[in-house]
Write an enzyme that holds these catalytic residues in place. Structure first.
Site, PDB file in Angstrom:
ATOM      1  CG  ASP A  72      -0.348  -0.298   2.687  1.00 41.14           C
ATOM      2  OD1 ASP A  72       0.881  -0.911   3.002  1.00 41.14           O
ATOM      3  OD2 ASP A  72      -0.518   0.597   3.241  1.00 41.14           O
ATOM      4  CD  GLU A 137       3.617   0.124   7.237  1.00 42.78           C
ATOM      5  OE1 GLU A 137       4.816   0.648   8.529  1.00 42.78           O
ATOM      6  OE2 GLU A 137       3.494   1.183   6.503  1.00 42.78           O
TER       7      GLU A 137
END
Ligand SMILES: [Zn+2]
Length: 381
Positions: A72, A137
């Protein structure tokens, strides 16, 4: 692999917009790439369009070296401020621009390519390299939490997190905790406060107790510095001449091994329980986020191999340091077995989350070679 192909792979994954989601598209790209080189991988679904990826090379039954990166990226922010479109990777003057170029698609791509090249070059690996590519994350280490609780980190003997470390290797970082405390009171006209219960006043009782505790903490970590607490969001009340019936406080805490997450949780719980014994106080505490401090062995073989790998490639030594920010390692270290962790990857953390985020192309390419050497030496020492 040709340098150009290595760069193209990084460009391809930067071009996939995985802003706080859509990581499955990155996982699919990497899994197809692995498959073309005869490497199996497994998607671990987190939610719709969101999947982690786990892949391995080498022999089982021996030591396992973990490589991890998140797929991400954070929001691109104000697009008008970018010199290049954030999701069309652009190479200019030796730099590659795009959201995630530094944080951390370059680290992720470097790890993936290192694994592919080791496989293609038929390097004898008496052990396994295991890639753990994660979702979410940036918003709570969600993928790392899922993979760890499903046992994917239980066989690790060492872990490299490919977050941008600059020319240094990080072996420790603080933990991070978020909490929310709500206070329930009772509405009344502010001319007759005795008929109500002031939720803000009661919330302040909590805040003052927490600050008293914070001031009483003397322990400090030589490497990480002080434990910190900050109230960051506060809401309450809705009318200036009414006694508020609701108030809410949120805060962030950065923990150190000397004042760890479990201790903080227990102290906060005691404060709330004690205050709730008072008449009319109704507080509720919820932990929204609980990431452990990472404090790895500075003399671990993986830390030494990273230092040595960098020196061999770049001709200069780099230091081992501690950093304040949290990483997926805070979740992975909850695995069954203890193992050393380093944070070591291409890019510069100071460019992360910014407009015109970029990575030095040479730095990215060098890191692939450094990772390969680290793997070979890890299994052959
Ligand atoms: Zn990152």
């Amino acid at each position: 692999m040709e340098q150009q192909e290595r760069v193209q792979i990084l460009k391809d994954i930067i071009n996939i917009d995985s802003t706080n989601g859509n990581e499955e598209a990155v996982a699919s790209y990497l899994s197809d790439l692995f498959a073309r080189h005869g490497i199996d991988s497994k998607k671990v679904q987190f939610a719709e369009k969101r999947a982690n990826l786990v892949s391995e090379i080498g022999e089982s039954g021996k030591r396992v070296l973990g490589f991890s990166g998140h797929m991400d990226v954070v929001d691109a922010g104000d697009l008008s401020k970018w010199s290049f479109p954030p999701f069309e990777a652009t190479e200019k003057d030796g730099k590659l621009y795009g959201r995630g170029s530094t944080d951390m698609k370059s680290g992720l791509a470097a790890m993936v390519i290192a694994m592919i090249e080791l496989k293609d070059e038929k390097k004898a690996l008496p052990g396994k390299v295991k890639l753990l590519a994660t979702v979410g994350e940036e918003v709570g280490e969600l993928g790392a939490e899922q993979l760890t609780s499903n046992g994917y980190a239980d066989d690790l003997d060492a872990l490299v997190i490919g977050e941008p470390s600059g020319p240094q290797i990080c072996f420790a970082h603080k933990g991070s905790m978020n909490y929310t405390v709500t206070s329930i009171g009772k509405n009344a006209h502010s001319s007759m406060p005795q008929l109500g219960v002031n939720a803000i006043d009661n919330l302040m009782l909590f805040y003052n107790e927490v600050e008293k505790f914070v001031a009483s903490v003397n322990e400090t970590s030589k490497l990480l510095g002080d434990f910190t607490h900050n109230a960051t969001v506060v809401t309450g009340g809705n009318q200036v001449n009414s006694i508020p019936e609701f108030a809410k406080l949120q805060g962030n805490i950065r923990t150190i091994p000397e004042v760890d997450n479990a201790e903080i949780q227990s102290v906060f719980k005691k404060i709330v329980d004690r205050l709730n014994e008072q008449a009319d106080v109704k507080l509720n505490l919820v932990w929204d986020y609980n990431k452990l401090p990472v404090f790895s062995d500075k003399d671990s073989s993986i830390a030494k191999l990273a230092q040595q790998g960098y020196k061999n490639k770049m001709g200069e030594s780099i230091p081992l340091v501690a950093s304040p920010g949290t990483t997926d390692a805070a979740e992975f270290i909850k695995a069954k077995k203890e193992f050393p962790v380093i944070i070591f990857g291409p890019g510069n953390a100071q460019l992360a989350h910014q407009v015109d985020e970029c990575v030095d192309v040479k730095n990215y390419l060098d890191m692939i070679d450094i990772y390969k050497e680290m793997v070979i030496n890890y299994f052959n020492q």
